[in-house]
Design an enzyme around this catalytic site. Sequence first.
Site, mmCIF file in Angstrom:
data_model
loop_
_atom_site.group_PDB
_atom_site.id
_atom_site.type_symbol
_atom_site.label_atom_id
_atom_site.label_comp_id
_atom_site.label_asym_id
_atom_site.label_seq_id
_atom_site.Cartn_x
_atom_site.Cartn_y
_atom_site.Cartn_z
ATOM 1 N N LYS A 1 -29.432 -113.632 -86.033
ATOM 2 C CA LYS A 1 -29.795 -113.641 -87.457
ATOM 3 C C LYS A 1 -30.844 -112.584 -87.789
ATOM 4 C CE LYS A 1 -31.244 -117.903 -87.358
ATOM 5 N NZ LYS A 1 -31.076 -118.145 -85.907
ATOM 6 N N ARG B 1 -35.256 -111.809 -74.957
ATOM 7 C CA ARG B 1 -35.676 -111.202 -76.242
ATOM 8 C C ARG B 1 -37.102 -110.652 -76.169
ATOM 9 N NH1 ARG B 1 -34.905 -114.543 -81.671
ATOM 10 N NH2 ARG B 1 -36.169 -116.128 -80.617
ATOM 11 N N ARG C 1 -33.327 -124.876 -92.814
ATOM 12 C CA ARG C 1 -32.951 -125.425 -91.507
ATOM 13 C C ARG C 1 -32.736 -126.929 -91.575
ATOM 14 N NH1 ARG C 1 -35.606 -121.105 -88.303
ATOM 15 N NH2 ARG C 1 -35.024 -121.289 -86.134
ATOM 16 N N ARG D 1 -35.048 -126.095 -78.706
ATOM 17 C CA ARG D 1 -34.747 -125.469 -80.004
ATOM 18 C C ARG D 1 -33.254 -125.525 -80.299
ATOM 19 N NH1 ARG D 1 -37.107 -119.945 -79.080
ATOM 20 N NH2 ARG D 1 -36.029 -119.415 -80.993
ATOM 21 N N ARG E 1 -41.833 -113.764 -77.112
ATOM 22 C CA ARG E 1 -42.327 -114.903 -77.879
ATOM 23 C C ARG E 1 -42.558 -116.102 -76.966
ATOM 24 N NH1 ARG E 1 -38.312 -115.487 -82.904
ATOM 25 N NH2 ARG E 1 -38.643 -117.659 -82.314
HETATM 26 P P1 ADP Z 1 -35.133 -118.077 -84.043
HETATM 27 O O1 ADP Z 1 -35.021 -116.737 -84.724
HETATM 28 O O2 ADP Z 1 -35.071 -117.939 -82.590
HETATM 29 O O3 ADP Z 1 -34.161 -119.097 -84.553
HETATM 30 P P2 ADP Z 1 -37.417 -118.440 -85.738
HETATM 31 O O4 ADP Z 1 -38.266 -117.250 -85.606
HETATM 32 O O5 ADP Z 1 -36.511 -118.527 -86.920
HETATM 33 O O6 ADP Z 1 -36.585 -118.622 -84.395
HETATM 34 O O7 ADP Z 1 -38.301 -119.750 -85.738
HETATM 35 C C1 ADP Z 1 -39.276 -119.990 -84.747
HETATM 36 C C2 ADP Z 1 -39.849 -121.382 -84.927
HETATM 37 O O8 ADP Z 1 -40.516 -121.470 -86.206
HETATM 38 C C3 ADP Z 1 -38.830 -122.517 -84.967
HETATM 39 O O9 ADP Z 1 -38.472 -122.979 -83.667
HETATM 40 C C4 ADP Z 1 -39.599 -123.591 -85.764
HETATM 41 O O10 ADP Z 1 -40.581 -124.212 -84.952
HETATM 42 C C5 ADP Z 1 -40.321 -122.740 -86.797
HETATM 43 N N1 ADP Z 1 -39.498 -122.568 -88.009
HETATM 44 C C6 ADP Z 1 -38.946 -121.412 -88.461
HETATM 45 N N2 ADP Z 1 -38.246 -121.625 -89.588
HETATM 46 C C7 ADP Z 1 -38.348 -122.949 -89.856
HETATM 47 C C8 ADP Z 1 -37.818 -123.802 -90.870
HETATM 48 N N3 ADP Z 1 -37.020 -123.317 -91.848
HETATM 49 N N4 ADP Z 1 -38.137 -125.121 -90.833
HETATM 50 C C9 ADP Z 1 -38.936 -125.618 -89.874
HETATM 51 N N5 ADP Z 1 -39.447 -124.878 -88.877
HETATM 52 C C10 ADP Z 1 -39.162 -123.565 -88.854
HETATM 53 P P1 ADP Z 2 -31.960 -115.113 -84.009
HETATM 54 O O1 ADP Z 2 -32.788 -114.506 -85.106
HETATM 55 O O2 ADP Z 2 -30.679 -115.702 -84.539
HETATM 56 O O3 ADP Z 2 -32.731 -116.073 -83.166
HETATM 57 P P2 ADP Z 2 -32.111 -112.475 -82.759
HETATM 58 O O4 ADP Z 2 -31.615 -111.533 -83.779
HETATM 59 O O5 ADP Z 2 -33.577 -112.563 -82.564
HETATM 60 O O6 ADP Z 2 -31.482 -113.954 -83.046
HETATM 61 O O7 ADP Z 2 -31.390 -112.118 -81.381
HETATM 62 C C1 ADP Z 2 -31.678 -112.858 -80.184
HETATM 63 C C2 ADP Z 2 -31.600 -111.906 -78.983
HETATM 64 O O8 ADP Z 2 -30.248 -111.487 -78.802
HETATM 65 C C3 ADP Z 2 -32.410 -110.620 -79.156
HETATM 66 O O9 ADP Z 2 -32.929 -110.267 -77.894
HETATM 67 C C4 ADP Z 2 -31.374 -109.588 -79.616
HETATM 68 O O10 ADP Z 2 -31.709 -108.262 -79.201
HETATM 69 C C5 ADP Z 2 -30.107 -110.068 -78.927
HETATM 70 N N1 ADP Z 2 -28.893 -109.840 -79.732
HETATM 71 C C6 ADP Z 2 -28.733 -109.977 -81.073
HETATM 72 N N2 ADP Z 2 -27.461 -109.723 -81.442
HETATM 73 C C7 ADP Z 2 -26.785 -109.429 -80.303
HETATM 74 C C8 ADP Z 2 -25.413 -109.068 -80.019
HETATM 75 N N3 ADP Z 2 -24.487 -108.990 -80.987
HETATM 76 N N4 ADP Z 2 -25.089 -108.843 -78.731
HETATM 77 C C9 ADP Z 2 -26.024 -108.928 -77.750
HETATM 78 N N5 ADP Z 2 -27.313 -109.267 -77.947
HETATM 79 C C10 ADP Z 2 -27.700 -109.503 -79.206
#
Ligand code: ADP
Ligand code: ADP
Length: 218
Positions: free
Chosen positions: A15, A129, A90, A173, A162
């Site tokens: 995302k 990541r 979420r 998660r 992270r």
């Molecule tokens: P990822 O990209 O790996 O899904 P995020 O950066 O979006 O992780 O979120 C990291 C953490 O921040 C989540 O595991 C949660 O603890 C908190 N968080 C982010 N967005 C939300 C949301 N919309 N509602 C509740 N907690 C959130």
């Molecule tokens: P999210 O926001 O949904 O948690 P991220 O965009 O942070 O996901 O991506 C999670 C990890 O996967 C990062 O290390 C990113 O570089 C990698 N990644 C994202 N898209 C792809 C893809 N299409 N193929 C391989 N790795 C990817």
Amino acid sequence: MPVNIVMLGAPGAGKGTQANLLAEKTNLPHVSSGDLFRENIKNQTELGKLASSYIDAGELVPDDLTIKMVVDRLSRPDCAKGAILDGFPRTSAQAAALDETLAETGQQIDVVPFIRVPEEVLIQRLTGRWTCKQCGRIYHTSFNPPAEPGVCDIDRAELYQRPDDRAETVTNRIKVYFEQTAPLIEYYRERGVLVEIDGNRDIELVNQALLGVIPAAN
Ligand code: ADP
Ligand code: ADP
């Protein structure tokens, strides 16, 4: 017309990566709830202090705090043209609050790309990541490495891993996602805005598929 996009998908689905690319190509602001929380934690704000224990445990931050933070962000002038929402909503309560807040200014959610990736791939992605401390650009040690290890291609700032990407937290998660966020897939499907995107292929191919379904980019 404003365009609002909600990026839906499990942690690690891509995302943030795709939202960054879309923001560059569409000129819409990228609104990431995770980035907003991390900024608050870095600046040691009251919100950051309240949120950090939940984030460290891989749990969701309570709805009231999260909704207020995102609604405040959406009220800023740059979001008058819409936004790319990443990580929000979420929960069902967050989805309802988002509908309500957009409706106040005559806006709505136009499209919800649901980026689908098999569960075993998510864990590999999250544990490899690396993120830029300065600009939030996202890398992966094997799948999307920076030109120089540990350094951001864009601004040369340091990359970091992270704390919530540790294997133990990642598992929780993903569980939380299936319990609390996955029901939103049906919520948006019923409203006719959901578009499924195969996220298990190259970043560039996923991006092309997304550009094909986003009104502002057409
Ligand atoms: P990822 O990209 O790996 O899904 P995020 O950066 O979006 O992780 O979120 C990291 C953490 O921040 C989540 O595991 C949660 O603890 C908190 N968080 C982010 N967005 C939300 C949301 N919309 N509602 C509740 N907690 C959130
Ligand atoms: P999210 O926001 O949904 O948690 P991220 O965009 O942070 O996901 O991506 C999670 C990890 O996967 C990062 O290390 C990113 O570089 C990698 N990644 C994202 N898209 C792809 C893809 N299409 N193929 C391989 N790795 C990817």
